[in-house]
Write an enzyme that holds these catalytic residues in place. Sequence first.
Site, short mmCIF file in Angstrom:
data_model
loop_
_atom_site.label_atom_id
_atom_site.label_comp_id
_atom_site.label_asym_id
_atom_site.label_seq_id
_atom_site.Cartn_x
_atom_site.Cartn_y
_atom_site.Cartn_z
CB CYS A 70 -0.92 -0.05 1.23
SG CYS A 70 -1.78 1.49 1.59
CB CYS A 109 0.23 1.78 4.07
SG CYS A 109 -1.49 1.29 3.92
#
Length: 126
Positions: free
Chosen positions: A30, A33
Amino acid sequence: MSVIELTQDTFQAATQADQPLIIDFWAPWCGPCRQFGPTFEAAAEKHADVTFAKINTEEQQELAAALRIRSIPTLMVFRENVLLFQQAGALSASQLEELLTQVKAVDMAQVHTEIAAQEKASSTTH
């Protein structure tokens, strides 16, 4: 303070602690993230009175599903086994600081009183 990794085995005990617990749900693939990671870690260094934790949703799929994590990153904040905040999406450093200030200011005695009143009201209506 360093960031700890939570698993299905350690999650429950972590949420029951007196001090605030902020959890970053993330995955290695991600991009947002990975971008949020340094902001989260910097805040952990500044706030020794808050437990900072990460849950890798790839490794902890059952836990993420049980908590209804639909997108990542998602932040959750617990105090004394009460979920105080949940939001999908990364926060800026200033937004994270504001969130931590608000969480620390919560009167948990009042929160527990309100929860008890709600539980009592719902049990008398059933």
